[in-house]
Motif scaffolding. Sequence first.
Motif, PDB file in Angstrom:
ATOM      1  N   LEU A  64      -5.828   1.765   7.216  1.00  0.00           N
ATOM      2  CA  LEU A  64      -4.985   2.055   8.025  1.00  0.00           C
ATOM      3  C   LEU A  64      -4.120   3.426   6.821  1.00  0.00           C
ATOM      4  N   VAL A  65      -3.660   2.934   5.786  1.00  0.00           N
ATOM      5  CA  VAL A  65      -3.382   4.140   4.523  1.00  0.00           C
ATOM      6  C   VAL A  65      -3.975   5.173   4.841  1.00  0.00           C
ATOM      7  N   ARG A  66      -5.360   5.497   5.144  1.00  0.00           N
ATOM      8  CA  ARG A  66      -6.143   6.692   5.185  1.00  0.00           C
ATOM      9  C   ARG A  66      -5.746   7.389   6.472  1.00  0.00           C
ATOM     10  N   ARG A  67      -5.142   6.675   7.374  1.00  0.00           N
ATOM     11  CA  ARG A  67      -4.608   7.359   8.482  1.00  0.00           C
ATOM     12  C   ARG A  67      -3.136   7.619   8.519  1.00  0.00           C
ATOM     13  N   MET A  68      -2.529   7.426   7.343  1.00  0.00           N
ATOM     14  CA  MET A  68      -1.138   7.879   7.124  1.00  0.00           C
ATOM     15  C   MET A  68      -1.118   9.048   6.264  1.00  0.00           C
ATOM     16  N   ASP A  69      -0.795  10.440   6.770  1.00  0.00           N
ATOM     17  CA  ASP A  69      -0.629  11.610   5.788  1.00  0.00           C
ATOM     18  C   ASP A  69       0.830  11.830   5.386  1.00  0.00           C
ATOM     19  N   ILE A  70       1.159  10.615   4.762  1.00  0.00           N
ATOM     20  CA  ILE A  70       2.413  10.880   4.299  1.00  0.00           C
ATOM     21  C   ILE A  70       2.376  10.177   2.742  1.00  0.00           C
ATOM     22  N   PRO A  71       3.167  10.762   1.747  1.00  0.00           N
ATOM     23  CA  PRO A  71       3.215   9.759   0.338  1.00  0.00           C
ATOM     24  C   PRO A  71       3.591   8.232   0.720  1.00  0.00           C
ATOM     25  N   LEU A  72       3.001   7.506   0.200  1.00  0.00           N
ATOM     26  CA  LEU A  72       3.066   5.977   0.086  1.00  0.00           C
ATOM     27  C   LEU A  72       2.613   5.367  -1.168  1.00  0.00           C
ATOM     28  N   GLU A  73       3.269   4.269  -1.400  1.00  0.00           N
ATOM     29  CA  GLU A  73       2.404   3.243  -2.535  1.00  0.00           C
ATOM     30  C   GLU A  73       1.522   2.308  -1.841  1.00  0.00           C
ATOM     31  N   MET A  74       0.838   1.592  -2.588  1.00  0.00           N
ATOM     32  CA  MET A  74       0.065   0.334  -2.402  1.00  0.00           C
ATOM     33  C   MET A  74       0.261  -0.757  -3.189  1.00  0.00           C
ATOM     34  N   ASP A  75       0.391  -1.904  -2.729  1.00  0.00           N
ATOM     35  CA  ASP A  75       0.525  -3.116  -3.271  1.00  0.00           C
ATOM     36  C   ASP A  75      -0.168  -4.157  -2.857  1.00  0.00           C
ATOM     37  N   LYS A 130      -7.598   2.416  17.248  1.00  0.00           N
ATOM     38  CA  LYS A 130      -6.167   1.659  17.198  1.00  0.00           C
ATOM     39  C   LYS A 130      -5.669   1.869  15.788  1.00  0.00           C
ATOM     40  N   VAL A 131      -6.546   1.956  14.743  1.00  0.00           N
ATOM     41  CA  VAL A 131      -6.009   2.126  13.325  1.00  0.00           C
ATOM     42  C   VAL A 131      -5.557   3.819  13.382  1.00  0.00           C
ATOM     43  N   ARG A 132      -6.282   4.619  13.787  1.00  0.00           N
ATOM     44  CA  ARG A 132      -5.637   6.048  13.639  1.00  0.00           C
ATOM     45  C   ARG A 132      -4.216   5.907  14.734  1.00  0.00           C
ATOM     46  N   GLU A 133      -4.412   5.442  15.937  1.00  0.00           N
ATOM     47  CA  GLU A 133      -2.893   5.268  16.554  1.00  0.00           C
ATOM     48  C   GLU A 133      -1.988   4.693  15.626  1.00  0.00           C
ATOM     49  N   LEU A 134      -2.131   3.666  15.326  1.00  0.00           N
ATOM     50  CA  LEU A 134      -1.020   2.947  14.287  1.00  0.00           C
ATOM     51  C   LEU A 134      -0.494   3.982  13.064  1.00  0.00           C
ATOM     52  N   GLY A 135      -1.692   4.557  12.578  1.00  0.00           N
ATOM     53  CA  GLY A 135      -1.610   5.469  11.401  1.00  0.00           C
ATOM     54  C   GLY A 135      -0.449   6.597  11.732  1.00  0.00           C
ATOM     55  N   ARG A 136      -0.889   7.218  13.037  1.00  0.00           N
ATOM     56  CA  ARG A 136       0.164   8.108  13.331  1.00  0.00           C
ATOM     57  C   ARG A 136       1.581   7.781  13.656  1.00  0.00           C
ATOM     58  N   ILE A 137       1.626   6.559  14.295  1.00  0.00           N
ATOM     59  CA  ILE A 137       2.929   5.909  14.421  1.00  0.00           C
ATOM     60  C   ILE A 137       3.620   6.052  13.055  1.00  0.00           C
ATOM     61  N   LEU A 138       3.082   5.091  12.308  1.00  0.00           N
ATOM     62  CA  LEU A 138       3.573   4.806  11.047  1.00  0.00           C
ATOM     63  C   LEU A 138       4.061   6.125  10.079  1.00  0.00           C
TER      64      LEU A 138
END
Length: 178
Positions: free
Chosen positions: A51-62, A18-26
């Motif tokens: 989740l952020v490790r399944r998002m292959d785009i630049p992002l920031e975390m807080d 599920k986390v992989r799927e959400l990561g792809r969508i996001l």
Amino acid sequence: MDKDIEKVLFTEEEIAEKVRELGRILSKEYEGKNPLVICVLRGGAPFMTDLVRRMDIPLEMDFMAVSSYGASTQSSGVVRIMKDLDTSVEGRHVIIVEDIIDSGLTLSYLIDIIRRRNAASVKVVTLLDKPARRTVDLKPDYCGFEIPDAFVVGYGLDYAEKYRNLPYIGILKPEVYS
Ligand code: XMP
Ligand code: MG
């Protein structure tokens, strides 16, 4: 800890899929937007970091912490900021990451604050949703699983700060908290 669990709702593998799927969508949705991904501590931490490790785009975390149930299983309705963000959300595309939406009180409060701080957009991704318990009008933009009205623990979710490190999500035996 396993002996306190009545039933496993989602296994480690089901959560990972599920986390992989959400990561792809996001990743598609937020390509080129450098989103600010906000984890609602403490329950949202395992989900957000996976989740952020399944998002292959630049992002920031807080990270943000708000008061929650404490050692009880009922929402007090009182939402207090215990730890605020370190990043300005002004003009940012914000993704709030939650472990679970129950009454919706916590999240509607957070969304309101972040909108008032002039974010460019605010969306919510929650791993679990208990729609039957909603007291405010709020729907997550992205949701992992809808669940029935039972108290669940694991993968970030706690009872009295325990069970957060279970790799799966399960229903706690009622005798543990009654
Ligand atoms: P509200 O009611 O504001 O609550 O949507 C959201 C927060 O309540 C906690 N919560 C739970 N924690 N098992 C938990 O371990 C549950 O079944 C549960 N339901 C609600 C959680 O901290 C969430 O962020
Ligand atoms: Mg929480």
